[in-house]
Design an enzyme around this catalytic site. Sequence first.
Site, PDB file in Angstrom:
ATOM      1  N   GLU A  57      39.942  51.842  43.236  1.00  0.00           N
ATOM      2  CA  GLU A  57      38.783  51.778  44.137  1.00  0.00           C
ATOM      3  C   GLU A  57      37.772  52.834  43.673  1.00  0.00           C
ATOM      4  OE1 GLU A  57      37.297  50.033  46.471  1.00  0.00           O
ATOM      5  OE2 GLU A  57      35.843  51.666  46.500  1.00  0.00           O
ATOM      6  N   ASN A  81      43.313  34.211  42.202  1.00  0.00           N
ATOM      7  CA  ASN A  81      44.060  34.087  40.945  1.00  0.00           C
ATOM      8  C   ASN A  81      45.469  34.642  41.167  1.00  0.00           C
ATOM      9  OD1 ASN A  81      45.171  34.475  38.414  1.00  0.00           O
ATOM     10  ND2 ASN A  81      43.708  36.047  37.791  1.00  0.00           N
ATOM     11  N   CYS A  90      34.869  44.891  32.002  1.00  0.00           N
ATOM     12  CA  CYS A  90      35.449  45.185  33.313  1.00  0.00           C
ATOM     13  C   CYS A  90      36.253  46.480  33.194  1.00  0.00           C
ATOM     14  CB  CYS A  90      36.316  44.014  33.760  1.00  0.00           C
ATOM     15  SG  CYS A  90      37.049  44.271  35.370  1.00  0.00           S
ATOM     16  N   CYS A 113      43.483  41.765  38.143  1.00  0.00           N
ATOM     17  CA  CYS A 113      43.660  43.225  38.207  1.00  0.00           C
ATOM     18  C   CYS A 113      45.117  43.643  38.111  1.00  0.00           C
ATOM     19  CB  CYS A 113      43.166  43.759  39.549  1.00  0.00           C
ATOM     20  SG  CYS A 113      41.492  43.359  39.887  1.00  0.00           S
ATOM     21  N   GLU A 169      44.006  49.464  32.358  1.00  0.00           N
ATOM     22  CA  GLU A 169      43.490  48.216  31.781  1.00  0.00           C
ATOM     23  C   GLU A 169      41.979  48.147  31.813  1.00  0.00           C
ATOM     24  OE1 GLU A 169      44.856  44.928  34.084  1.00  0.00           O
ATOM     25  OE2 GLU A 169      46.961  45.425  33.775  1.00  0.00           O
ATOM     26  N   SER A 224      33.775  43.826  48.614  1.00  0.00           N
ATOM     27  CA  SER A 224      34.848  42.834  48.734  1.00  0.00           C
ATOM     28  C   SER A 224      35.101  42.522  50.204  1.00  0.00           C
ATOM     29  CB  SER A 224      36.124  43.354  48.068  1.00  0.00           C
ATOM     30  OG  SER A 224      35.881  43.584  46.695  1.00  0.00           O
TER      31      SER A 224
HETATM   32  N1  SAH Z   1      38.751  48.123  44.586  1.00  0.00           N
HETATM   33  C1  SAH Z   1      37.541  47.424  44.244  1.00  0.00           C
HETATM   34  C2  SAH Z   1      37.482  46.958  42.800  1.00  0.00           C
HETATM   35  C3  SAH Z   1      38.686  46.311  42.202  1.00  0.00           C
HETATM   36  S1  SAH Z   1      39.065  44.641  42.683  1.00  0.00           S
HETATM   37  C4  SAH Z   1      37.315  46.268  45.210  1.00  0.00           C
HETATM   38  O1  SAH Z   1      38.166  46.025  46.045  1.00  0.00           O
HETATM   39  O2  SAH Z   1      36.263  45.637  45.146  1.00  0.00           O
HETATM   40  C5  SAH Z   1      37.712  43.659  42.106  1.00  0.00           C
HETATM   41  C6  SAH Z   1      37.598  42.315  42.802  1.00  0.00           C
HETATM   42  O3  SAH Z   1      38.700  41.484  42.452  1.00  0.00           O
HETATM   43  C7  SAH Z   1      37.601  42.431  44.325  1.00  0.00           C
HETATM   44  O4  SAH Z   1      36.592  41.615  44.888  1.00  0.00           O
HETATM   45  C8  SAH Z   1      38.968  41.881  44.706  1.00  0.00           C
HETATM   46  O5  SAH Z   1      38.955  41.336  45.998  1.00  0.00           O
HETATM   47  C9  SAH Z   1      39.209  40.849  43.599  1.00  0.00           C
HETATM   48  N2  SAH Z   1      40.617  40.508  43.367  1.00  0.00           N
HETATM   49  C10 SAH Z   1      41.692  41.323  43.390  1.00  0.00           C
HETATM   50  N3  SAH Z   1      42.836  40.637  43.140  1.00  0.00           N
HETATM   51  C11 SAH Z   1      42.457  39.347  42.950  1.00  0.00           C
HETATM   52  C12 SAH Z   1      43.170  38.130  42.669  1.00  0.00           C
HETATM   53  N4  SAH Z   1      44.502  38.128  42.525  1.00  0.00           N
HETATM   54  N5  SAH Z   1      42.466  36.987  42.555  1.00  0.00           N
HETATM   55  C13 SAH Z   1      41.114  36.994  42.694  1.00  0.00           C
HETATM   56  N6  SAH Z   1      40.391  38.101  42.952  1.00  0.00           N
HETATM   57  C14 SAH Z   1      41.044  39.256  43.099  1.00  0.00           C
END
Ligand code: SAH
Length: 367
Positions: A163, A293, A106, A346, A93, A217
């Site tokens: 990641e 979310n 993104c 995601c 995606e 994160s």
């Molecule tokens: N693996 C990387 C990048 C992908 S996630 C990372 O962890 O940063 C990108 C961002 O989306 C991260 O800050 C993660 O904590 C957030 N994220 C993942 N699932 C989410 C959700 N259901 N609601 C809100 N933010 C979310």
Amino acid sequence: MDRVVLKTMSLPALEEWLAVFIDKPFRRRQVRSWLYAKRALAFADMTDLPQALRDELEQRAVLMTISPLETSGGGGDGSVKHLFRLSDGETVEAVYMPGDRHPTLCISSQVGCPLDCTFCATGLWGFRRNLTQAEILDQVIRLMASAPAGAPHPNLVFMGMGEPLLNYNALLGALRILGDGDGLGYGARRITISTAGIPERIRQLADENFRPGLAFSLNASDDERRTALMQRAAKHSIRENLAACEYYAERTGRRVTLEYVLFAGINDRDDDAARLRRLTRGRPFKMNIIPFNPGRDQVSLKQGPAQGELRRPTPAEVERFVGKLLPQVPAVTVRWSQGTEVDGGCGQLRGRKLEEDGVAPPDLSTD
Ligand code: SAH
């Protein structure tokens, strides 16, 4: 003859490879410019190359590594999520978000993710494989091609599936081409890598010559709660990660963003705010609060070791928490995730598609 995937090559390697059968330097420049500056989607579109050369390229090389499979879009904020098929049938995606001034793309770095954070839809489906440099670049190229005519130059965030720092070499190769004036010409400031936190990789990236913006994160104010939410990532402590982020900020002269997904009743208490104030005091960080979310598949998300159900905070709850951080925590922003109506969290669109195709999530509970 196996065809060569052009975008897996660095720009110098591409030049060398082309020189084997293209004598004239200006012709080689034309090919490179069709790949990146003009972002051709087919060899047939390279209209100023002689037909014989287009045919030869077609025989020797692969131009595009991903093809559009499905889009989900037209939500209130104009975000469009794209699902792409890769040459081995895997799917990935990427999201186009129009934004107020600049669009944001993104981008994903892996098919699935090995980290399996409790709240994230990507981890639910397990890890399939790393994306190649070409597959990363082709997401950018496909999304740029989908932009409305006249749209401003986009920003890029590696916040899609996977990641990024666990696919370091492909990421770095893609970054070099993204940042090169002969490649896609993105300034380092237009690109942000989001990581769940691998301190040694953060330090390694800090020492490269192309250094994008960094977001970490954090998602919890202490290691215990962080382990409950992001068990695998949390094997590296908050302290180690923030030290690496501080080093990154020193090397780049830019603040590192601490992303904090806010879960009502889980990580939004007074003592969380107090710890965040202590962790960030006087350090080169800024904070981005992301209200959780849940997505539509929340019921099928595994509970994990986090206590209590994960719930999206209300705007009032978010405001209250932000009020506790300010003014000590520098530069707090809130990101109400764009694209929630388009399976924008995601891994949500890919998950829905896999379910439609009769695939069930793997059982990850034993590993
Ligand atoms: N693996 C990387 C990048 C992908 S996630 C990372 O962890 O940063 C990108 C961002 O989306 C991260 O800050 C993660 O904590 C957030 N994220 C993942 N699932 C989410 C959700 N259901 N609601 C809100 N933010 C979310």
